[in-house]
Design an enzyme around this catalytic site. Structure first.
Site, PDB file in Angstrom:
ATOM      1  N   GLU A 149      98.961   7.938  56.148  1.00 49.94           N
ATOM      2  CA  GLU A 149      99.434   7.897  54.758  1.00 49.94           C
ATOM      3  C   GLU A 149     100.919   7.619  54.844  1.00 49.94           C
ATOM      4  OE1 GLU A 149     101.589   8.924  51.697  1.00 49.94           O
ATOM      5  OE2 GLU A 149     100.945  10.931  52.298  1.00 49.94           O
TER       6      GLU A 149
ATOM      7  N   CYS B 271     105.814  11.518  48.535  1.00 48.98           N
ATOM      8  CA  CYS B 271     105.241  10.170  48.626  1.00 48.98           C
ATOM      9  C   CYS B 271     104.712   9.730  47.265  1.00 48.98           C
ATOM     10  CB  CYS B 271     104.105  10.161  49.638  1.00 48.98           C
ATOM     11  SG  CYS B 271     104.587  10.690  51.285  1.00 48.98           S
TER      12      CYS B 271
END
Length: 542
Positions: free
Chosen positions: A292, A326
């Site tokens: 990720e 994020c």
């Protein structure tokens, strides 16, 4: 053992409020004081043994960078090679443990964290990563507890997925751990991720070599001690902080590399992927790559949207934890008809934000993580101050004398291709582009194609047709898509998290989809009465 165990049904851990007068507030305050007043030494942990190399660095508070919390030891080549050997040796026994015994270790860790370890891990996250009590609670307590409990539940579900059997045959599926070790590379911004990346593969019978972010060694070490207290055998998870490039070089050179579990920058993950590809013939098998990476997450408002809800999502989505998520909202698209009200309310809330030491519970924001982040973020703001197409509406200031503080900054840009609308800043800077109401459809296309990322995004509208159009056009623009809510705050078991394009492999941490990447299934066919002749009925004479 006889019987098929039933794993306790998980429920999301309740978020404590830490309101004045509460028991949890008093305990956390006392723990913060105790941990801030002591300075600890953090060794490597290899095969359950503490290893001190003498090559040391310091962990400091981002909001008080002169305050040292710990000195920690860096791993060198010899220590990484030792960690790999230790992991592979431990893996021979760990892989043979019954799955219910492995799960019991992680369920115990969840129970410890939800009770006696909660204040300790939250305080470590607040002090070492400059999170407020609220942000630490939802991360280092609740999310990590949820990872531990839900992963156990998902593992049990995965093991029950079995093939059909024909008459006289029994078909079974065995879920083996990967053959080798998993390299876990974890970020600074979520303590829960730091626990999950080495922990999820270990739950499935794998062993890990774990390189934590050098900006989160302090909380990472607490996770190591938590897992030890829960009964995780030595060598299953090996804790090896140090220089990322040199550690990665040693790890990627090992034939035993079976997988990589990564959260971090897009550039680094792409570099690792390339290096693995160049060495693919040297590995015992094809390593599983799960990552990720970055995001340039959006809020898109339709003319029918509730302006109050949009404004709150900008402030919470963009400035909680200083925008160092994020999933943080960093580009916003607002129709001209809605902008005056959204702007007014957003600026009012920004004006009310307090920023400072997270030990002062009145603060909504802390400091950004370190000097490197501070310099990068302020460079973006400096550029915005001189750009002709940009207007700074709020913030734009900073102060690094005691801590790395950057004001919550809101900028309006006329060009949707300006860098603040396209590049990941990873700080408390939100860019707004105001579009003509009639260009809704064209704006959808801009949102979809103006960045390489596809992590999270939010659409605000009360017009259902607009919601449907946005959902369709932006189908590949976000792995986590929110309707009338901010693009942050994914909850384990509710919104499995991950994105694609340049945002990662979208293997959805905290879900059964992630766990299946850490097993190598073996099909077993047992025939009770084997054939005794080679021929078939069709071969007989008519």
């Amino acid at each position: 053992m006889s019987g098929i165990p039933s794993v306790p049904t998980p429920r999301n851990e309740s978020v404590l409020s830490y309101e004045p007068g509460s028991a949890e507030r008093q305990e956390l305050k006392a723990t913060l004081k105790r941990m801030a007043d002591e300075r600890i030494e953090i060794p490597l942990v290899i095969g359950g043994q503490e290893v001190r190399t003498g090559d040391i660095a310091e962990s400091t508070m981002p909001h008080a960078h002169g305050h040292v919390l710990a000195t920690w030891h860096r791993a060198g080549r010899a220590e990484i090679e030792r960690a790999i050997r230790s992991a592979l040796e431990a893996g021979r026994e760990w892989a043979e443990w019954p799955w219910e015994d492995r799960i019991a270790v992680f369920l115990k860790a969840a129970e410890l964290l939800s009770t006696s370890w909660r204040a300790r891990l939250n305080a470590a996250t607040m002090l070492g990563q400059s999170k407020t009590a609220q942000q630490a609670e939802i991360d280092s307590a609740c999310e990590l507890i949820d990872f531990l409990r839900f992963n156990a539940h998902f593992a049990a579900r995965l093991y029950t997925e079995q093939p059909n059997s024909a008459p006289g045959i029994w078909n079974r599926m065995e879920y083996r751990p990967l053959e080798g070790f998993v390299y876990a590379i974890t970020p600074f911004n979520f303590t829960a991720i730091a626990g999950n990346l080495p922990g999820a593969p270990a739950l499935m019978g794998n062993v890990s070599v774990w390189k934590p972010s050098d900006k989160a060694i302090y909380s990472g070490y607490q996770i190591v001690k938590l897992l030890e207290a829960a009964g995780l055998p030595p060598g299953v998870v090996n804790f090896v902080p140090g220089h990322a490039r040199s550690i990665t070089e040693v790890v990627l050179s090992s034939p035993g590399l079976a997988g990589i579990h990564y959260t971090g920058s897009t550039e680094v993950f792409q570099s690792i992927w390339k290096q693995v590809g160049e060495r693919i013939s040297s590995y015992r098998g094809y390593p599983r790559l799960v990552g990720e990476t970055g995001g340039k997450d959006f809020i898109l408002a339709h003319a029918s949207a509730d302006p109050e809800a949009v404004a709150v999502s900008i402030v919470r989505g963009g400035y909680e934890y200083q925008g160092q998520k994020c999933s943080a909202a960093s580009r916003v698209f607002i129709p001209a008809s809605l902008w005056p009200e959204v702007r007014e309310r957003t600026l009012e809330m920004i004006d009310d934000i307090r920023m400072g030491d997270p030990r002062d519970f009145r603060n909504f924001m802390g400091a950004v993580i370190d000097r490197t982040a501070f310099d990068k973020i302020t460079e973006y703001v400096e550029h915005a101050k001189t750009a002709s197409s940009v207007e700074i509406l709020a913030g734009g200031g900073w102060d690094d004398r005691e801590g790395y503080f950057v004001e919550p900054t809101l900028v309006q840009v006329s060009d949707p291709s300006y860098r603040l609308m396209c590049e990941e800043v990873f700080g408390p800077v939100v860019a707004v582009h105001v579009y003509p109401d009639e260009r809704w459809t064209q704006t959808l296309s801009i949102v979809d194609r103006s960045t390489p990322y596809a992590l999270t995004g939010a659409v605000f509208a009360t017009d259902r047709r607009a919601i449907r159009e946005a959902s369709t056009t932006l189908r590949n623009a976000a792995g986590n898509f929110y309707i009338n809510d901010k693009p942050t705050g994914a909850v384990v078991g509710q919104q499995p998290f991950g994105g694609s394009r340049a945002s990662g492999t979208n293997d959805k941490a905290g879900s059964i989809f992630n766990l299946q990447r850490w097993v190598s299934p073996r099909t077993v066919k047992e025939t009770f009465v084997p054939a005794k002749a080679f021929g078939y009925p069709f071969m007989a004479d008519s």
